[in-house]
Design a protein around this motif. Structure first.
Motif, PDB file in Angstrom:
ATOM      1  N   MET A  51      41.815  48.632  38.073  1.00 17.12           N
ATOM      2  CA  MET A  51      42.672  47.854  37.180  1.00 17.12           C
ATOM      3  C   MET A  51      44.132  48.011  37.577  1.00 17.12           C
ATOM      4  SD  MET A  51      40.580  49.249  34.007  1.00 17.12           S
ATOM      5  CE  MET A  51      41.498  48.541  32.696  1.00 17.12           C
ATOM      6  N   PRO A  52      44.698  46.937  38.104  1.00 15.27           N
ATOM      7  CA  PRO A  52      46.083  47.046  38.556  1.00 15.27           C
ATOM      8  C   PRO A  52      47.066  47.132  37.390  1.00 15.27           C
ATOM      9  CG  PRO A  52      45.275  44.803  38.842  1.00 15.27           C
ATOM     10  CD  PRO A  52      44.128  45.618  38.345  1.00 15.27           C
ATOM     11  N   ALA A  53      48.128  47.902  37.645  1.00 16.14           N
ATOM     12  CA  ALA A  53      49.233  47.989  36.681  1.00 16.14           C
ATOM     13  C   ALA A  53      50.450  48.435  37.478  1.00 16.14           C
ATOM     14  CB  ALA A  53      48.921  48.976  35.587  1.00 16.14           C
ATOM     15  N   LEU A  54      51.620  48.278  36.889  1.00 15.65           N
ATOM     16  CA  LEU A  54      52.846  48.636  37.612  1.00 15.65           C
ATOM     17  C   LEU A  54      52.781  50.098  38.041  1.00 15.65           C
ATOM     18  CD1 LEU A  54      55.815  46.952  35.716  1.00 15.65           C
ATOM     19  CD2 LEU A  54      55.218  46.637  38.103  1.00 15.65           C
ATOM     20  N   ASN A  55      53.270  50.357  39.228  1.00 16.32           N
ATOM     21  CA  ASN A  55      53.252  51.723  39.769  1.00 16.32           C
ATOM     22  C   ASN A  55      54.310  52.562  39.055  1.00 16.32           C
ATOM     23  OD1 ASN A  55      52.192  53.523  41.664  1.00 16.32           O
ATOM     24  ND2 ASN A  55      53.990  53.271  42.954  1.00 16.32           N
TER      25      ASN A  55
ATOM     26  N   ARG B 107      56.089  48.498  29.437  1.00 13.65           N
ATOM     27  CA  ARG B 107      54.783  48.168  28.848  1.00 13.65           C
ATOM     28  C   ARG B 107      54.361  46.782  29.329  1.00 13.65           C
ATOM     29  NH1 ARG B 107      53.767  51.760  24.839  1.00 13.65           N
ATOM     30  NH2 ARG B 107      55.585  53.006  24.284  1.00 13.65           N
ATOM     31  N   GLN B 108      53.104  46.683  29.649  1.00 10.98           N
ATOM     32  CA  GLN B 108      52.597  45.384  30.102  1.00 10.98           C
ATOM     33  C   GLN B 108      51.280  45.063  29.393  1.00 10.98           C
ATOM     34  OE1 GLN B 108      51.887  46.913  34.141  1.00 10.98           O
ATOM     35  NE2 GLN B 108      53.142  48.383  33.035  1.00 10.98           N
ATOM     36  N   VAL B 109      51.053  43.754  29.214  1.00 13.64           N
ATOM     37  CA  VAL B 109      49.723  43.288  28.796  1.00 13.64           C
ATOM     38  C   VAL B 109      49.192  42.524  29.999  1.00 13.64           C
ATOM     39  CG1 VAL B 109      48.385  41.960  27.141  1.00 13.64           C
ATOM     40  CG2 VAL B 109      50.504  43.054  26.433  1.00 13.64           C
ATOM     41  N   ILE B 110      48.070  42.979  30.516  1.00 17.77           N
ATOM     42  CA  ILE B 110      47.586  42.407  31.777  1.00 17.77           C
ATOM     43  C   ILE B 110      46.315  41.605  31.547  1.00 17.77           C
ATOM     44  CG2 ILE B 110      46.728  42.992  34.099  1.00 17.77           C
ATOM     45  CD1 ILE B 110      48.791  45.241  34.078  1.00 17.77           C
TER      46      ILE B 110
ATOM     47  N   ALA C 298      49.010  48.235  29.407  1.00 10.87           N
ATOM     48  CA  ALA C 298      49.319  49.321  30.325  1.00 10.87           C
ATOM     49  C   ALA C 298      50.729  49.828  30.046  1.00 10.87           C
ATOM     50  CB  ALA C 298      49.214  48.825  31.762  1.00 10.87           C
ATOM     51  N   VAL C 299      50.891  51.141  30.177  1.00  9.30           N
ATOM     52  CA  VAL C 299      52.229  51.736  30.089  1.00  9.30           C
ATOM     53  C   VAL C 299      52.505  52.368  31.436  1.00  9.30           C
ATOM     54  CG1 VAL C 299      53.686  53.410  28.914  1.00  9.30           C
ATOM     55  CG2 VAL C 299      51.907  52.210  27.647  1.00  9.30           C
TER      56      VAL C 299
END
Lengths: 249, 645
Positions: free
Chosen positions: B285-289, B272-275, B321-322
């Motif tokens: 919107m970028p997030a971990l792949n 889980r990320q807070v971007i 983001a998850v």
């Protein structure tokens, strides 16, 4: 705003006011009064204080921590007698001049106001009153001419030692001065020729000041007794006090 | 003695400069020049005592007002208004200054500083705000003194004390301001956001990959986004932004995803990320792949797991983001092979030749990818950002000629060769890597980390990640992490400051406001006795240090003799309630008090000081003993029941 408010609140606290009369105060005349402010705080100086007291006001720009400052103001009392000033108003626009904080502070001030002097002449004493000079008494004095030179008695004031003569002798020589004085007078308030008691008191005030200044011993006849004539400063103030408080007890 | 007016002038100029600095880069040349001229002219005029009549600058500023009023429009709202503020401030600086004018300078400087937030809201604003706050507070105190004092001059000590009070006010108010900032309610969305224009786009993440368009690519150190998440292995740090599924001659672009690609993500660890992206114009919107879901912002998701904000991300936002890292996208149906195998009609024969000779032989798609890797490695290709091939034949030059290229060359040529060999493939644009900031617990990803890699479809598995750049001979060195230097640590600490600034100030909303209290509560609960003790110890240590420094400064100014006299007077003052009045000597004090200890002190002290010599160590000891005797007898007096009665 809250911080400036607290600072302004603190600024007019933690200090003491003292009033001192510098001059002799006479009814209806301006007299110089000294306002002394003592800052008791350890860390905060007092800034821009305005003190309103006895119809006048004084400003203190800055009084250091644990410090004190004096300012004078002219004040005037309409009546003779004892006047008490119990309060003064202390205000300050510090720190940001957006509003002026003020508070009433107790002061310890009690002043004796003498009657307003009114020019007068001594009745029944015209001859002596108008004359120059006076009589030289035979007694020892401190302000007359040198009457004779004597040996030092051990109690003579040092300023009377005649150093030049002493140097020529084995022992100290002192100047013995004659005492200048004039005929003593006792003032009777009822016989001063005024239209009222107040006017007589004013005349008596004038006479006390003038006569004692011209080195003439003055006494005062009072309903309860008599004050014997003398010429000292303390005596003058005692007479003036009696006149100020006449009929007020 | 110092003139209060000179001090006020200095403060006014300093306030104006601090208020205008953050605004200066955004001003037009005319107000910039005018302000500088006003500073110089006003400074010289005040210094020399020359009076510049108020009407001259007033007429000047009126003309400017008319000029800027003509420039006002719905599109051009901010710049004329801000320029006018600076012009008015300049007019005030240059003219004769009355108390009212000083207040106007303070107000206009504050307006100037505030209006700089219409252009940017950087941490510099915070620094300037604190400075301006201190300057205005001190100016107000000095102005009060100037207006009300009976004399226009002040002693240096008086000035020092007045300034100290002003600064104390500012310092005491700051925690209160911070407290109120957290406490006061605010809107969910920044009100001024609509006025913010996004920063210019620099090289970095792009919605179009065009190898051969430039000989060199300069990666910008500009932060792209920060992602709050746990630390994860470096090889998983692929941030997915966009999928470029179509090669049109010279550039890879994104076309509409063919229907029927819906599917899931298989295997992998859930992160889980807070971007917090920096404001830019890209809606991707970028997030971990591979990101599975993004919440906290209105966005749409395409079937190739590309997320796009509903409205462009112009202001500062944040989203959750998850992601399922180290995983594969597995569509339920095989994707449109024709779409993903499409190559430009005008294709270089060399590239087609490579595909035929080196890759097509593979019996399965996986084997073809292995052959491709072998081919790349055999060519000993170099990862570089300068000296890149340019022109239409750039890919040929890359593979067969120079052998130098950046990720765009590696990915483009690999995807093209795979397509030629019959393996459906596409390009994925995003970022690779990230610096983990231990202080803030987040990754900071800069534009220079922008990266392109390939996703190849393998039947039965799905879209697998292939990063041809890793086959370069120098890849770890070229794209590896930066050294853990002292400077880098400072940079990370500064970045953490910026991160918290954005998080706490820019993206601040009611929810976060409540969160701050919740967090504080939780942290207090989690605080172990040992941890709490350490924290308390640190706090007390810092307080003791500050107090000691202050005390040292105060004590350092007084001599040993002054200090012992001070102690003696305090002890006597407490015991007898008397103070040494001005004009009263020590012997007078001893005469009024019938206390042999006091007399002993005065005799010893006076014996030394009035003979103009310092106290001997023996005398000092005895004096201390006498003082403690006075203090002890005071205690006895207080305890004496007779006295109490």
């Amino acid at each position: 705003m809250s911080v400036s408010g607290i600072l302004g609140w603190l600024n007019i606290r933690g200090g003491d006011l003292f009033l001192e009369m510098t001059d002799e105060a006479y009814a209806g005349s301006d007299a110089l009064m000294t306002v002394r402010f003592v800052n008791r705080r350890r860390y905060l100086p007092s800034f821009l204080l305005k003190i309103r007291v006895a119809g006048g006001e004084v400003d203190f720009d800055m009084v250091d921590c644990r410090g004190e400052a004096r300012r004078s103001l002219l004040c005037r009392f309409p009546e003779r007698g004892e006047h008490r000033i119990a309060r003064a108003v202390m205000s300050s626009p510090f720190p940001v001049n957006f509003f002026v904080r003020s508070r009433t502070v107790p002061v310890a001030g009690s002043f004796l106001v003498f009657p307003a002097p009114v020019r007068a002449e001594l009745t029944g004493d015209r001859d002596q009153w108008g004359k120059e000079g006076g009589m030289t008494q035979t007694g020892k004095g401190y302000e007359g001419d040198v009457a004779k030179i004597t040996d030092y008695s051990g109690t003579d004031p040092l300023r009377l030692v005649h150093w030049r003569l002493s140097a020529k002798h084995d022992e100290l020589k002192v100047k013995e001065l004659s005492s200048h004085s004039q005929t003593p007078v006792i003032l009777d308030i009822d016989t001063l020729g005024g239209y009222s008691v107040e006017e007589n008191l004013s005349r008596a005030t004038y006479l006390v000041n003038t006569l004692i200044r011209s080195n003439r011993p003055v006494g005062l006849k009072l309903p309860g007794g008599e004050i014997l004539p003398a010429v000292s400063c303390g005596h003058r103030l005692r007479l003036l006090s009696e006149l100020a408080l006449h009929g007020k007890h | 003695m110092v003139s209060i007016k000179s001090v006020l002038d200095l403060l006014a100029f300093a306030t104006a400069v601090v208020g205008s600095i953050p605004l200066f880069p955004y001003l037009e040349n005319a107000p910039r020049l005018l302000f500088t001229l006003a500073l110089v002219t006003g400074g010289v005029a005040d210094w020399k005592g020359i009076r510049i009549r108020g009407w001259i600058p007033t007429v000047g500023s009126l003309l400017f007002f008319i000029y800027y009023a003509g420039q006002f429009s719905r599109e051009n709202l901010v710049l004329p208004a801000v320029s006018l503020i600076v012009v008015l401030l300049s007019a005030r600086l240059v003219s004769e200054k009355s108390p009212r004018n000083y207040l106007q300078i303070c107000a206009l400087s504050l307006f100037a500083l505030t209006s700089s937030t219409l252009f940017t809201l950087s941490p510099l604003f915070l620094v300037s705000l604190f400075m301006m706050f201190a300057l205005i507070t001190v100016s107000l105190v000095m102005l009060t003194y100037y207006v009300n004092a009976t004399t226009p001059l002040i002693t240096l000590t008086g000035l020092e004390k007045t300034l100290a009070v002003g600064l104390t006010m500012a310092v005491v108010s700051l925690p209160l301001m911070v407290f109120l900032f957290f406490l006061l309610p605010r809107t969910q969305f920044p009100l001024w956001q609509f006025l913010n224009v996004g920063g210019p786009r620099e090289s970095g993440f792009s919605e179009r990959v065009e190898p051969g368009s430039a000989a060199a690519v300069a990666g910008a150190k500009r932060v792209a986004f920060r992602a709050e998440c746990c630390r994860i292995p470096v090889e998983w740090l692929y941030w997915r932004g966009i999928v470029l599924n179509s090669f049109q001659g010279i550039a890879w672009v994104r076309n509409e995803v063919p229907p029927g690609e819906e599917g899931g993500v298989v295997r992998g660890a859930v992160i889980r990320q807070v971007i917090y992206p920096e404001p830019g114009r890209s809606a991707f919107m970028p997030a971990l792949n591979v990101p599975r879901a993004i919440t906290g912002i209105r966005c749409s998701r395409d079937s190739d797991y590309v997320f796009r904000a509903a409205r462009g991300v112009s202001g500062r936002v944040r989203y959750d983001a998850v992601s399922i890292v180290n995983s594969t996208i597995a569509p339920r149906k095989e994707p449109d092979r024709a779409f993903y195998l499409k190559v430009p009609q005008r294709l270089s024969s060399d590239i087609a030749g490579i595909a035929r000779s080196s890759i097509v032989q593979g019996r399965s798609d996986e084997e073809k990818i292995s052959l491709l890797e072998s081919y790349f490695r055999s060519r000993k290709l170099v990862y570089a950002t300068s000296g890149l091939p340019v022109g239409e034949q750039s890919l040929d030059d890359f593979l067969l000629g120079q052998g130098r290229g950046n990720c765009e060359f590696f990915a483009s040529s690999a995807a093209l060769l795979l397509r030629l060999a019959g393996v459906p493939s596409r390009l994925v644009g995003g970022y690779l890597g990230g610096e983990f900031n231990d202080l803030g617990g987040y990754y900071v990803v800069t534009e220079e980390m922008a990266h392109v890699w390939v996703e190849a479809y393998i039947a039965g598995k799905g879209w697998v990640l292939v990063d041809p750049s890793r086959w370069a001979v120098n890849f770890p060195a070229a794209r590896g992490g930066t050294a853990d230097s002292y400077l880098q640590r400072i940079r990370l600490a500064l970045d953490a400051f910026g991160y918290y600034w954005n998080r706490t100030v820019i993206n601040y909303d009611l929810e976060r406001q409540l969160g701050v209290f919740r967090d504080a509560n939780l942290r207090m609960k989690r605080l172990t006795p040992a941890g709490g003790f350490r924290l308390l110890l640190r706090f007390c240590g810092a307080a003791v240090l500050v107090m000691s420094l202050l005390l040292l400064k105060k004590v350092g100014r007084r001599s040993r003799e002054e200090r012992i006299l001070g102690k003696f007077l305090r002890a006597v003052g407490k015991k007898y309630r008397v103070q040494l009045q001005p004009g009263m000597g020590l012997y007078d004090l001893a005469g009024t008090l019938d206390d042999p200890a006091v007399k002993r002190f005065v005799a010893l002290y006076g014996g030394a000081i009035y003979r103009d010599r310092k106290l001997e160590p023996g005398e000092l000891r005895e004096l201390r003993k006498v003082i403690s005797g006075i203090a002890a007898s005071r205690t006895e007096v207080v305890r004496d029941p007779l006295i109490n009665h």
